[in-house]
Design an enzyme around this catalytic site. Structure first.
Site, PDB file in Angstrom:
ATOM      1  N   LYS A 197       0.812  -1.219   0.000  1.00 28.16           N
ATOM      2  CA  LYS A 197       0.000   0.000   0.000  1.00 28.16           C
ATOM      3  C   LYS A 197       0.846   1.270   0.000  1.00 28.16           C
ATOM      4  O   LYS A 197       2.010   1.273   0.410  1.00 28.16           O
ATOM      5  CB  LYS A 197      -0.994  -0.031   1.157  1.00 28.16           C
ATOM      6  CG  LYS A 197      -2.115  -1.044   0.843  1.00 28.16           C
ATOM      7  CD  LYS A 197      -3.235  -1.059   1.834  1.00 28.16           C
ATOM      8  CE  LYS A 197      -4.297  -2.065   1.341  1.00 28.16           C
ATOM      9  NZ  LYS A 197      -5.311  -2.340   2.357  1.00 28.16           N
ATOM     10  N   ARG A 237      -3.451 -10.096   5.101  1.00 27.38           N
ATOM     11  CA  ARG A 237      -3.836 -10.226   3.691  1.00 27.38           C
ATOM     12  C   ARG A 237      -2.658  -9.720   2.860  1.00 27.38           C
ATOM     13  O   ARG A 237      -2.320  -8.545   2.933  1.00 27.38           O
ATOM     14  CB  ARG A 237      -5.096  -9.379   3.464  1.00 27.38           C
ATOM     15  CG  ARG A 237      -5.667  -9.431   2.057  1.00 27.38           C
ATOM     16  CD  ARG A 237      -6.927  -8.558   1.976  1.00 27.38           C
ATOM     17  NE  ARG A 237      -7.491  -8.584   0.645  1.00 27.38           N
ATOM     18  CZ  ARG A 237      -7.094  -7.831  -0.366  1.00 27.38           C
ATOM     19  NH1 ARG A 237      -6.120  -6.961  -0.190  1.00 27.38           N
ATOM     20  NH2 ARG A 237      -7.656  -7.934  -1.556  1.00 27.38           N
TER      21      ARG A 237
END
Ligand code: HH2
Length: 262
Positions: A197, A237
């Site tokens: 991210k 995740r």
């Protein structure tokens, strides 16, 4: 470990790589071999500014992939659409990963697990100056509220996820990661997704001083995944399953983690 399988042309880090059904299934199998406990199949990108995908197209992307992988591994469906969640469950998925935190009635009806993720706004507008008085408190309150609704509706397996990068500044993401024990203390199992991210690249720039691009975010992805596990996340995740499994296997015994949870 939840392995990410984006059957999309436009996901922020791997858009197009697994868009073809056969390639997607092969990548899912590779993640199983690498140690994924769950493969999370998604047919719609949630990156900032992403435009929603019509339901028919999302179904076309995910259902054949779920059908192929479900006999081999636990499959979750990453969607905000009730029709897609239901079709994926019919195809073998047993967990609904819901970034809108609205699909618990579907999970209750289908008798499957549900992940409630926190997102301020929608992917289209969520990164337009998100603000909180107390990000940790507000996210926790929201998640406990939704998770309790789901439990009352009969969903037995309910996960909570702070939604790293979803309507949050870099500082908000770091505060949430620092306070994961707070979320774990709610008693609901916690899922955390930091993989590749943008905040990783912003906090730890490239050698030229620019935010590190997606391809340079593996070390930060691994570090934050391991941090999350140590601070109470039951599942992370990730895109890079083998690398994260290796790191967790090394740190796990020292941190008192059990090798595979749940
Ligand atoms: N992050 C993304 C998508 N789904 N689900 C949960 N529970 N938690 C997350 O942090 C999360 C999520 C975004 O990552 P990715 O799927 O790689 O990208 P894209 O949405 O562009 O497909």
């Amino acid at each position: 470990m939840m392995g990410i399988l984006n059957v999309t042309p436009d996901s922020f880090s791997d858009g197009g790589a697994w868009f073809d059904t056969e390639r997607a299934v092969a990548h899912g199998r590779a993640m199983i071999a690498d140690g994924a406990d769950i493969v999370d199949v998604g047919g719609e990108s949630t990156r900032p500014g992403a435009v929603p995908v019509p339901v028919g197209e999302e179904l076309r992307r995910v259902v054949p992939v779920v059908e192929a992988l479900a006999p081999e591994v636990r499959v979750s469906i990453d969607t905000t659409k009730p029709e897609v969640a239901e079709a994926a469950v019919a195809a073998g998925a047993t967990l609904v990963n819901d970034v809108s935190a609205l699909l618990w009635p579907v999970a209750a009806r289908c008798g499957v697990g549900w992940v409630a993720m926190h997102c301020k706004g929608t992917p289209l507008d969520m990164q337009r100056a998100p603000s909180y008085a107390d990000v940790v408190g507000e996210v926790r309150e929201f998640l406990v509220d939704r998770a309790s609704l789901a439990r009352s509706a009969g969903v037995e397996e309910v996960w909570i996820d702070p939604g790293i990068g979803f309507g949050k500044t870099v500082r908000h993401n770091l505060e949430l990661l620092a306070s994961l024990a707070d979320l774990a203390g709610t008693g609901f199992p916690v899922l955390v997704g930091t993989s590749r991210k943008g905040f990783l690249g912003a906090v730890a720039p490239s050698s030229d001083g620019q935010p590190a691009p997606v391809g340079e975010r593996l070390p930060g992805s691994i570090a934050t995944a391991v941090w999350a596990m140590v601070r109470g996340a039951t599942m992370v995740r990730v895109h890079d399953v083998a690398e994260t499994v290796q790191a967790a296997t090394l740190v796990g015994p020292a941190a008192g983690l059990s090798p595979r949870r749940p």
